[in-house]
Write an enzyme that holds these catalytic residues in place. Sequence first.
Site, PDB file in Angstrom:
ATOM      1  N   ARG A 167      -6.049  16.212   3.326  1.00 13.24           N
ATOM      2  CA  ARG A 167      -4.312  15.343   3.870  1.00 13.24           C
ATOM      3  C   ARG A 167      -3.572  15.596   2.838  1.00 13.24           C
ATOM      4  O   ARG A 167      -2.324  15.010   3.120  1.00 13.24           O
ATOM      5  CB  ARG A 167      -5.239  14.364   2.930  1.00 13.24           C
ATOM      6  CG  ARG A 167      -4.533  12.726   4.013  1.00 13.24           C
ATOM      7  CD  ARG A 167      -4.143  11.378   3.167  1.00 13.24           C
ATOM      8  NE  ARG A 167      -4.194  10.490   4.001  1.00 13.24           N
ATOM      9  CZ  ARG A 167      -3.562   9.121   3.077  1.00 13.24           C
ATOM     10  NH1 ARG A 167      -2.951   9.270   1.672  1.00 13.24           N
ATOM     11  NH2 ARG A 167      -4.369   9.193   4.359  1.00 13.24           N
ATOM     12  N   LYS A 192      -4.420  -0.950  -6.561  1.00  8.63           N
ATOM     13  CA  LYS A 192      -4.710  -0.419  -5.501  1.00  8.63           C
ATOM     14  C   LYS A 192      -4.795   0.806  -6.694  1.00  8.63           C
ATOM     15  O   LYS A 192      -4.355   2.044  -5.989  1.00  8.63           O
ATOM     16  CB  LYS A 192      -4.927  -0.250  -4.293  1.00  8.63           C
ATOM     17  CG  LYS A 192      -5.730   0.617  -3.270  1.00  8.63           C
ATOM     18  CD  LYS A 192      -5.760  -0.220  -2.195  1.00  8.63           C
ATOM     19  CE  LYS A 192      -6.012   0.894  -1.239  1.00  8.63           C
ATOM     20  NZ  LYS A 192      -5.826   0.293   0.330  1.00  8.63           N
ATOM     21  N   ASP A 225      -5.751   5.049  -5.327  1.00  9.98           N
ATOM     22  CA  ASP A 225      -6.446   5.762  -4.596  1.00  9.98           C
ATOM     23  C   ASP A 225      -7.139   7.095  -4.908  1.00  9.98           C
ATOM     24  O   ASP A 225      -6.597   7.155  -5.056  1.00  9.98           O
ATOM     25  CB  ASP A 225      -5.494   5.475  -3.284  1.00  9.98           C
ATOM     26  CG  ASP A 225      -6.450   5.538  -2.020  1.00  9.98           C
ATOM     27  OD1 ASP A 225      -7.513   5.950  -1.799  1.00  9.98           O
ATOM     28  OD2 ASP A 225      -5.633   5.408  -0.722  1.00  9.98           O
ATOM     29  N   ASP A 230       0.979  -1.271   0.322  1.00  8.44           N
ATOM     30  CA  ASP A 230       0.149  -0.204  -0.334  1.00  8.44           C
ATOM     31  C   ASP A 230       0.956   0.617  -0.248  1.00  8.44           C
ATOM     32  O   ASP A 230       2.297   0.634  -0.606  1.00  8.44           O
ATOM     33  CB  ASP A 230      -0.894  -0.685   1.065  1.00  8.44           C
ATOM     34  CG  ASP A 230      -2.664   0.437   0.905  1.00  8.44           C
ATOM     35  OD1 ASP A 230      -2.704   2.131   1.197  1.00  8.44           O
ATOM     36  OD2 ASP A 230      -3.447   0.410   0.535  1.00  8.44           O
ATOM     37  N   ASP A 231       0.615   2.096   0.411  1.00 10.59           N
ATOM     38  CA  ASP A 231       0.850   3.518   0.408  1.00 10.59           C
ATOM     39  C   ASP A 231       1.962   3.901   1.308  1.00 10.59           C
ATOM     40  O   ASP A 231       2.755   2.250   2.320  1.00 10.59           O
ATOM     41  CB  ASP A 231       0.143   4.363   1.436  1.00 10.59           C
ATOM     42  CG  ASP A 231       0.314   5.859   1.079  1.00 10.59           C
ATOM     43  OD1 ASP A 231       1.653   6.695   0.303  1.00 10.59           O
ATOM     44  OD2 ASP A 231      -0.740   6.890   1.264  1.00 10.59           O
ATOM     45  N   ASP A 262     -12.637   2.510   4.409  1.00  9.35           N
ATOM     46  CA  ASP A 262     -11.303   2.496   5.037  1.00  9.35           C
ATOM     47  C   ASP A 262     -11.863   1.656   6.503  1.00  9.35           C
ATOM     48  O   ASP A 262     -11.403   1.486   7.933  1.00  9.35           O
ATOM     49  CB  ASP A 262     -11.280   4.053   5.405  1.00  9.35           C
ATOM     50  CG  ASP A 262      -9.775   3.715   4.702  1.00  9.35           C
ATOM     51  OD1 ASP A 262      -9.455   3.111   3.735  1.00  9.35           O
ATOM     52  OD2 ASP A 262      -9.853   5.178   4.223  1.00  9.35           O
TER      53      ASP A 262
HETATM   54  C1  DGJ Z   1      -6.369   5.629   2.090  1.00  5.52           C
HETATM   55  C2  DGJ Z   1      -7.649   3.856   2.152  1.00  5.52           C
HETATM   56  O1  DGJ Z   1      -8.095   3.939   1.702  1.00  5.52           O
HETATM   57  C3  DGJ Z   1      -7.182   2.990   2.348  1.00  5.52           C
HETATM   58  O2  DGJ Z   1      -6.670   1.842   2.681  1.00  5.52           O
HETATM   59  C4  DGJ Z   1      -5.305   3.236   1.970  1.00  5.52           C
HETATM   60  O3  DGJ Z   1      -4.747   2.707   1.266  1.00  5.52           O
HETATM   61  C5  DGJ Z   1      -4.924   4.661   2.443  1.00  5.52           C
HETATM   62  N1  DGJ Z   1      -5.422   5.646   1.945  1.00  5.52           N
HETATM   63  C6  DGJ Z   1      -3.359   4.628   2.466  1.00  5.52           C
HETATM   64  O4  DGJ Z   1      -3.156   6.467   2.149  1.00  5.52           O
END
Ligand code: DGJ
Length: 742
Positions: free
Chosen positions: A444, A477, A479, A367-368, A549
């Site tokens: 953010r 993914k 986002d 992920d991030d 989330d």
């Molecule tokens: C928001 C996403 O919904 C999370 O699952 C994750 O990927 C974060 N962003 C990462 O910054």
Amino acid sequence: MAIKVNVDTKEFHLYNDTISYIFRVLEKSNQLEHLYYGKRIKHRDSFIHLREREIRPSGNMFEGDHTSSLEHIKQEYPSYGTTDYRYPAHMITNQIGSHITNFQFINYETLRGKPVLEGLPATYVEDDFEAETLEITLVDDVLKSKLVLSYTIFTDRNVITRSAKFINEGDEPFYLNNAMSASVDFPDDNFEMVHLNGAWARETHIDSQPLFKGIQSVYSTRGASSHMHNPFLALKRPDTTEHSGEVYGFSLVYSGNFLAQVEVDTYSVSRVLMGINPFQFKWKINPGETFQTPECVMVYSGQGLNGMSQTYHELYRNRLVRGYWRDKPRPILINNWEATYFEFNEEKVLGIAEAAKDLGIELFVLDDGWFGERHDDTSSLGDWFVNIEKLPNGIKGLSEKVNALGLKFGLWFEPEMVSRGTKLFEMHPDWMISTPNRSESHGRNQFVLDFSRDEVVDYVFKMMDDIISTSKISYIKWDMNRYITEAYSTSLDVDQQGEVFHRYILGVYKLYERLIEKYPKILFESCAGGGGRFDPGLLFYAPQTWASDDTDAIERLKIQYGASMLYPLSSIGSHVSAVPNHQVGRMTPIETRANVAYFGTFGYELDITKLCDEEKRVIKEQVTFFKEHRDLIRSGDFYRLLSPFNSNEVSWMVVSRDKKQAIVAYYKVLAKPNDKYYRIKLKGLDPEKLYEIKRGSTSYYGDELMNIGIILAGDYTDRASEYWSRPHPHDYQSKIFVITEV
Ligand code: DGJ
């Protein structure tokens, strides 16, 4: 033929076995009058008797004629200004600043199948016999422009899709201020409006209110369909339940600003409008240009809300989602976000991947935090270069190592964003959406790239392509963690600033399309801080969406139950996460966490290297269970049985199309001492078939399971010892029943 035209009376009847939709051309004005939408009725050579007229004190179009007020004629695609005072389906500003339009019928065409909507996501057919399309062309002589209304009726689904296209055939530009995808005038207001409401971490909660006179709507002005409202509404009769009664669903295949509105006038006529939100929308159509609206998918169900949902599930799963993954079982994934957040290195993530492999998990998703100087959410978006300190072998090296372990590798991107201080920002400060001479609001700590510009989309494609083409990536993914503010594009003229929001989302679609075209086997999961863009538009590109989330199993009961109103389980991203839960601090049993997450795409999002052996054993069993049943969960018929919105117990089930197998889930949120007797009445089984509930010894007929239900009380004998040894209730309990034909 699913479309019949009464040529003499200029009437159109779209029908199949379950639905009818009828409208006609008005004799004097050549505008369109809506006559009926609902359960299938017989075709007749004339439907003139369905006209509904009353003499009322109001403006009329023709002198001497007191029934020619458009306010009192149910219409197909109404305009404002010539006797109808309600909110219209379209509005144009022409060369002299007037808003009056008069689109009159000139001809029609019926086509087998369903044409594609250029540049826009839409449902489709694979065989021309699956649907038939009616295109009605109207012309406004003053504007020298055409309006084409498209209606597609599916042969075997209770679905009609609608969209509109404006074509400027004149010599001057004009502006479109409003262009709805669909408008329906219902003859009464005896309805409740059902919609999906929410916020970050509590998306898709079901809301329902009786219609009142005046306007009621849900909408987005945020640049994305949003966590707050889904581009969906349904009108149900007050006595309609999940499984019986009439309901009309409206769902917009679109990911940007939308409007879903019902206006009830003083005569109790209810006008549904659905389309791009006209708020701040203004699209310039130059001579020779066209504007195509997104598609609205209308479903009529005589079998309650669940019947409507099943129609949407089937359609979206099979004829909106496309490509390699459409009909394939989705990999069970593990995502490192809640396990590590930004703090990881190659060793850490490989440790998680290795442990995941042992448990049977199939895909590891990074992920991030893998790029630039991304140690928190204040930096680096837009600089899609790997952080060598964290991942010395790059994404290439890591992806190869993960693949070597026997897992597929997936990667997170947030392509639409830029952080200050990045190379991208320094090179192209004007690529960020902002309004000259105004401050720039962050969300953010980040800013939105101007995806209305092709060069921005090209640049981001190139950056992503550099990573994807050199690594072994099977999943992305995508986002998107903030909404748009100070919407303005320096690349557009002053009179085109009302186009920014729509052009932006078209840019998002373009980037998706290019990536899919080049990498057809990559599985995309869309995400916008969870479900901020969980909409049919994105399902056309990404077969699954991270629904929220909020990973707490109990919160997820509402989120997933609500999402199922429209979206198939195969599209609902759902993971088992750690306890205490990171969003609400709740402690739930690992069984219940999985029992909720099974009803979606299923995966894990926790540091499995920290689990004890017993927890690992349980996870291994869960993974095996899901592999065994994922085909049924992905492709079966979903039934909502007990709602989390009005009960302490929740239940839902999936039944295979051949009715030979089913999986039932039952959740009891809070434990109760010395409680009443509980039963779950099932749906969708074959009443004649004999079924066995796995691990049980008795078999039951389908009619017993549907009319009497599964009896949940324990199977006790009269032995005294059982008094002390019986299991004690606790909060957040759940059970799964696997039912198979004997
Ligand atoms: C928001 C996403 O919904 C999370 O699952 C994750 O990927 C974060 N962003 C990462 O910054």
